[in-house]
Motif scaffolding. Structure first.
Motif, short mmCIF file in Angstrom:
data_model
loop_
_atom_site.label_atom_id
_atom_site.label_comp_id
_atom_site.label_asym_id
_atom_site.label_seq_id
_atom_site.Cartn_x
_atom_site.Cartn_y
_atom_site.Cartn_z
N ALA A 374 38.87 43.74 47.13
CA ALA A 374 38.49 42.33 47.26
C ALA A 374 38.97 41.52 46.07
CB ALA A 374 36.97 42.22 47.39
N ALA A 375 39.45 40.32 46.38
CA ALA A 375 39.72 39.35 45.33
C ALA A 375 38.56 38.37 45.38
CB ALA A 375 41.02 38.62 45.61
N THR A 376 38.01 38.02 44.24
CA THR A 376 36.82 37.18 44.29
C THR A 376 36.83 36.12 43.21
OG1 THR A 376 34.44 37.19 43.94
CG2 THR A 376 35.67 39.04 43.02
N SER A 377 36.31 34.96 43.58
CA SER A 377 36.22 33.89 42.59
C SER A 377 34.78 33.74 42.13
CB SER A 377 36.68 32.59 43.20
OG SER A 377 35.82 32.24 44.26
N GLY A 378 33.90 34.57 42.68
CA GLY A 378 32.52 34.35 42.28
C GLY A 378 31.55 35.32 42.90
N ASP A 379 30.83 34.83 43.91
CA ASP A 379 29.67 35.58 44.38
C ASP A 379 30.01 36.82 45.20
OD1 ASP A 379 28.03 33.68 43.19
OD2 ASP A 379 28.23 32.35 44.92
N THR A 380 31.13 36.79 45.90
CA THR A 380 31.45 37.93 46.76
C THR A 380 31.55 39.22 45.95
OG1 THR A 380 32.70 36.46 48.17
CG2 THR A 380 33.04 38.80 48.51
N GLY A 381 32.24 39.14 44.81
CA GLY A 381 32.48 40.34 44.02
C GLY A 381 31.23 41.13 43.73
N SER A 382 30.26 40.50 43.09
CA SER A 382 29.08 41.28 42.71
C SER A 382 28.30 41.74 43.94
CB SER A 382 28.18 40.51 41.74
OG SER A 382 27.97 39.20 42.19
N ALA A 383 28.31 40.91 45.01
CA ALA A 383 27.58 41.32 46.21
C ALA A 383 28.22 42.55 46.86
CB ALA A 383 27.51 40.16 47.21
N VAL A 384 29.56 42.59 46.88
CA VAL A 384 30.25 43.75 47.44
C VAL A 384 29.95 44.99 46.60
CG1 VAL A 384 32.50 44.80 47.90
CG2 VAL A 384 32.13 42.40 48.43
N LEU A 385 30.06 44.82 45.28
CA LEU A 385 29.84 45.96 44.39
C LEU A 385 28.42 46.49 44.55
CD1 LEU A 385 31.55 44.36 41.26
CD2 LEU A 385 32.42 46.34 42.52
N ASP A 386 27.46 45.59 44.58
CA ASP A 386 26.07 46.00 44.69
C ASP A 386 25.79 46.71 46.01
OD1 ASP A 386 23.07 45.56 45.36
OD2 ASP A 386 23.23 45.19 43.21
N THR A 440 46.31 36.15 46.55
CA THR A 440 47.64 36.32 47.12
C THR A 440 48.13 37.75 46.93
OG1 THR A 440 48.03 34.05 46.45
CG2 THR A 440 49.93 35.28 47.23
N THR A 441 47.92 38.28 45.74
CA THR A 441 48.37 39.65 45.47
C THR A 441 47.65 40.65 46.38
OG1 THR A 441 48.64 38.98 43.18
CG2 THR A 441 48.77 41.33 43.64
N VAL A 442 46.34 40.50 46.50
CA VAL A 442 45.59 41.42 47.36
C VAL A 442 46.07 41.31 48.80
CG1 VAL A 442 43.31 41.83 48.36
CG2 VAL A 442 43.56 41.66 45.90
N LYS A 443 46.31 40.09 49.26
CA LYS A 443 46.81 39.90 50.62
C LYS A 443 48.16 40.58 50.81
CE LYS A 443 44.71 35.85 52.68
NZ LYS A 443 44.75 34.39 52.62
N GLN A 444 49.03 40.42 49.80
CA GLN A 444 50.35 41.05 49.88
C GLN A 444 50.23 42.57 49.97
OE1 GLN A 444 52.23 39.47 46.42
NE2 GLN A 444 53.04 37.66 47.48
N ILE A 445 49.28 43.09 49.24
CA ILE A 445 49.09 44.54 49.24
C ILE A 445 48.66 45.01 50.64
CG2 ILE A 445 47.55 46.35 48.38
CD1 ILE A 445 47.85 44.96 45.61
N PHE A 446 47.76 44.26 51.24
CA PHE A 446 47.28 44.63 52.58
C PHE A 446 48.40 44.58 53.60
CE2 PHE A 446 42.87 44.02 51.21
CZ PHE A 446 42.32 45.13 51.82
N THR A 447 49.32 43.66 53.42
CA THR A 447 50.37 43.50 54.43
C THR A 447 51.68 44.17 53.99
OG1 THR A 447 50.82 41.34 53.47
CG2 THR A 447 49.46 41.38 55.45
N ASN A 448 51.57 45.05 53.03
CA ASN A 448 52.75 45.80 52.60
C ASN A 448 52.67 47.22 53.17
OD1 ASN A 448 54.57 47.41 51.24
ND2 ASN A 448 54.16 46.51 49.23
N THR A 465 38.76 45.52 53.87
CA THR A 465 38.15 44.36 53.21
C THR A 465 36.66 44.32 53.53
OG1 THR A 465 38.66 43.04 55.14
CG2 THR A 465 40.18 42.90 53.29
N ALA A 466 35.96 43.46 52.83
CA ALA A 466 34.54 43.28 53.12
C ALA A 466 34.20 41.80 52.92
CB ALA A 466 33.69 44.14 52.21
N ASP A 467 34.66 40.98 53.84
CA ASP A 467 34.30 39.56 53.74
C ASP A 467 33.99 39.02 55.13
OD1 ASP A 467 36.72 39.26 55.00
OD2 ASP A 467 37.80 38.84 53.14
N SER A 468 33.76 37.72 55.22
CA SER A 468 33.24 37.19 56.48
C SER A 468 34.29 37.16 57.58
CB SER A 468 32.66 35.80 56.27
OG SER A 468 33.67 34.91 55.85
#
Ligand SMILES: *Cc1c(COP(=O)(O)O)cnc(C)c1O
Length: 744
Positions: A374-386, A440-448, A465-468
């Motif tokens: 996951a690439a995260t700018s804020g809340d997603t990161g810690s929620a995924v980790l937890d 962008t980098t994470v997306k590129q990785i998924f589609t590589n 991934t783990a997002d909405s």
């Protein structure tokens, strides 16, 4: 090429599942069943009531007074199947009445003898009405479950009390002088919950005949292995190939995005609850509401009710700091605040991500390892980790999480929160760049395909991934919107049927779409107000029907989770309001890709506007709102909530209550909030900032879990990665080696 790799990957999974016969995807199960149809049926076989269950029985369980015997008679009448009343069987075997037996041997021995008698029964193709106490005897229930479909008649305590009051209850196990019906009822529930395959939520005033019909509907759904499918928002209805392509919940959870680039949505409409069913949930705790709604939306072949219950209890049990989970609080006038920040990481992302990892772990084929990226700018990161950190040890052997966040563009507290998770299977890595680069980098990785293929072959590891975008993240969010409405009834603010508005700070459109789904399921929401910050693509879209990114540049804001260019879940919404027009959705979103622009037809825009109102506000307005709300009520809003408050002030007409959805605890953006409150010297240190907020003696009170987390970290310890895709890939590979290959 990507598609091919995906497909082989999929087939590989499926094949491996076949060989191992470990929780297989429903696809395979279905193929088997077509070859050997012992128990489940295809749609055509469900057409006559008597062929509904094959050789199986329909077994009714429920509290004393639930109406099992009478309902069984009606079920027998409709299906033509013989009816067996266990009470009668017992009395014939014992040559005495159940009450006599109970008197003679006492509760414990009674249960044992009852169970032993049942275990000796060999019954097929019948309707069986159990006694109220059977479910307290495990081995006899195993026997019943093996040979039948267990249907739970879930009747409210009030109804049971009323029915038992007039009856002689000397035949009820555990009901002796000094024990109330209520106590007996609550004690018994744990056993009923353990066994059922199908729940029938009975409502006040249901006749036995009506309940019998519900029993058959429930059994029909249970038996129909081909129901509960998903399609892509871009699949074309007439294209029978696509329609037939079975994507079940299990597949959708693991795949996330559909192969054609669309998002998965249920092929059939979401189930609608009757007013009576909703009313049954008014007095229920959050976990029970979640259980009932998720059961209705997830086919038992994908996740059986009993497993779902375990997950719900784990997700929304002790991990939340408020036992109401999603409490609703009166703010002022017609405005209410829905507090979605009591989860372990203090944002509403916890509602999705305390549940999702468990669903993921349950659904994943046990053949390879999974790395959640996951690439995260804020809340997603810690929620995924937890969320993923709380999995069982066995699951953690197979699932690991790596998140990348922009080292410099994230609040101190959020960063500290994230890097505090450095245990076992999860890790956060800072990147010397901005969020866009990370994403962008994470997306590129998924589609590589070469890289993902390499990881699969070399390390037996698949990326997820783990997002909405994932349906299984979105679905749990429907529950809190429904729950809010029920709580407003509980608080005497409304009665069932009254309308309410909701106002939601919106980024990726998941929270707000969940409100639309709650409405589809029967919650009378009038208007859904979409609140944006200065990055207000959505405001324009809802007002004009134009989704236009051509002239837009994203500006960094104090509510970064709302700084979203493409709100992914708009696609699901357009699929819904266009009544499943995959062709249109396909056209619109390929246009968005190619021309950064689309416009929906007028008829569609009208439908959009029937659901939504939209507005945005500036940062200064948010800061002012935080200050003035604090001064007048003592309540502190976070930046996102403040935005919704300003927009609600402007757009809500006061005719009905409006629920302002608070998506984060103010402590998550403490520095900005303290600035809004005009605090002079703000410390740079996260813990000091929290203490400072706390010293204001206001509501909401301090978030203990966050404070504890922050106590665990030293910012200096964090690992930083250069802004280079190959460094990111190295990081991924090294992490996989450490976690799955036990390389030190
Ligand atoms: C993610 C997030 C949002 C945006 O929610 P969407 O469902 O993506 O629209 C709003 N507020 C906070 C605090 C968030 O973390």
């Amino acid at each position: 090429m990507t598609r091919l790799i995906h497909l082989t990957h999929r087939l590989f999974h499926r094949y491996a599942c076949d060989q191992l016969l470990i929780p297989m995807s429903r696809n395979i199960a279905l193929t088997f069943l077509k070859m050997y149809p012992f128990s489940k049926c295809s749609k055509s076989m469900l057409s006559t009531p008597s062929s509904l269950v094959g050789e199986k029985n329909i077994v009714l369980q429920g509290a004393p007074g639930a109406g099992k015997t009478t309902v069984a008679m009606f079920v027998g009448q409709i299906t033509g199947l013989p009816v067996i009343d266990i009470n009668e069987v017992l009395e014939k075997t014992w040559h005495m009445s159940v009450a006599q037996k109970l008197q003679e041997v006492g509760d414990e021995l009674f249960l044992q003898e009852e169970g032993e008698t049942i275990k000796k029964l060999s019954i097929a193709r019948s309707v069986i009405s159990l006694t109220g106490s059977n479910p307290m005897h495990p081995s006899s229930m195993y026997h019943m479950k093996k040979t039948g479909i267990v249907v739970y008649l879930d009747v409210s305590l009030e109804d049971i009390q009323q029915r038992l009051e007039g009856m002689n209850v000397d035949h009820v196990v555990g009901l002796r002088p000094g024990v109330s019906i209520q106590e007996m009822f609550h004690y018994r529930q744990q056993f009923y919950h353990q066994w059922y395959d199908v729940r029938v939520l009975c409502q006040v005033g249901d006749t036995a005949e009506a309940v019998a019909k519900k029993v058959l509907d429930g059994v029909k759904r249970y038996q129909d292995s081909e129901s509960g499918k998903f399609i892509s928002t871009r699949s074309i209805a007439k294209d029978s190939e696509f329609r037939r392509a079975p994507s079940f919940f299990t597949d959708v959870v693991i795949e996330g995005l559909a192969l054609d680039g669309g998002l998965y949505v249920p092929a059939d409409q979401l189930p609608e609850l009757t007013a009576g069913e909703w009313q049954r949930l008014v007095g229920a705790p959050y976990t029970e509401r979640a259980q009932v709604l998720l059961e209705k939306c997830i086919h038992p072949d994908d996740v059986p009710a009993v497993n779902l219950r375990e997950m719900v209890v784990k997700a929304y049990g002790r991990n939340f700091s408020c036992n109401k989970i999603a409490p609703v609080r009166h703010l002022s006038g017609s405005q209410f605040i829905l507090e979605l920040f009591h989860g372990p990481t203090a944002s509403f992302k916890d509602f999705a991500l305390q549940m999702f990892p468990q669903l993921f772990a349950y659904c994943m084929p046990r053949i390879c390892n999974y790395l959640i990226l996951a690439a995260t700018s804020g809340d997603t990161g810690s929620a995924v980790l937890d969320g993923f950190l709380r999995l069982s040890d066995a699951d953690k052997q197979r699932i690991a999480v790596l998140t990348f966040f922009p080292e410099e563009r994230i609040s101190q507290i959020q960063k500290a929160q994230m890097i505090s998770y450095k245990a076992e299977n999860v890790k956060a890595v800072g990147v010397k760049s901005d969020f866009d680069f990370c994403q962008t980098t994470v997306k590129q990785i998924f589609t590589n395909p070469e890289y993902t293929g390499f990881l699969t072959v070399e390390y037996g590891t698949a990326l997820c991934t783990a997002d909405s975008i994932n349906w299984a993240c979105l679905l749990p969010q429907v529950v809190y919107h429904a729950s809010t409405y029920l709580d407003l009834i509980n608080q005497g603010v409304i009665t069932f049927g009254d309308t309410v508005d909701v106002c939601i700070p919106t980024g990726n459109f998941s929270n707000i779409l969940a409100a639309v789904y709650a409405k589809c399921m029967g919650i009378p929401i009038r208007k859904i107000i979409c609140a944006s910050n200065q990055n207000n693509t959505l405001t324009d879209f809802i007002r004009t029907g134009k989704y236009d990114l051509r002239w837009r540049s994203m500006t960094a804001s104090l509510s970064p989770t709302l700084d979203v260019v493409k709100s992914s879940n708009v696609e699901r919404y357009l699929h819904l309001v266009s009544h499943g027009d995959g062709q249109l959705v396909s056209k619109l979103f390929s246009q968005l890709e190619e021309q950064c622009y689309f416009q929906v037809p007028n008829t569609l825009l009208q439908r959009v506007q029937r659901n939504f109102v939209a507005d945005w506000c500036s940062e200064e307005e948010c800061l002012d709102a935080i200050y003035s709300v604090y001064r007048s009520t003592g309540y502190i809003l976070d930046m996102h909530t403040a935005l919704a408050k300003v927009v609600a002030d402007r757009q809500h007409d006061g005719i009905c209550p409006v629920v302002i959805v608070s998506t984060a605890h103010p402590c998550k953006s403490a520095a900005a909030v303290l600035q809004a409150l005009r605090v002079k010297e703000i410390s740079q240190h996260p813990i000091d900032q929290l203490q400072m907020l706390n010293s204001l003696n206001s509501l909401p009170s301090i978030h203990k879990a966050v404070l504890e987390r922050l106590g665990k970290v030293h910012i200096q310890e964090s690992q930083v990665c250069p802004a280079d895709p190959s460094d990111i890939m190295d990081n991924i590979e090294r992490f996989i080696q450490q976690k799955f290959m036990n390389v030190a």
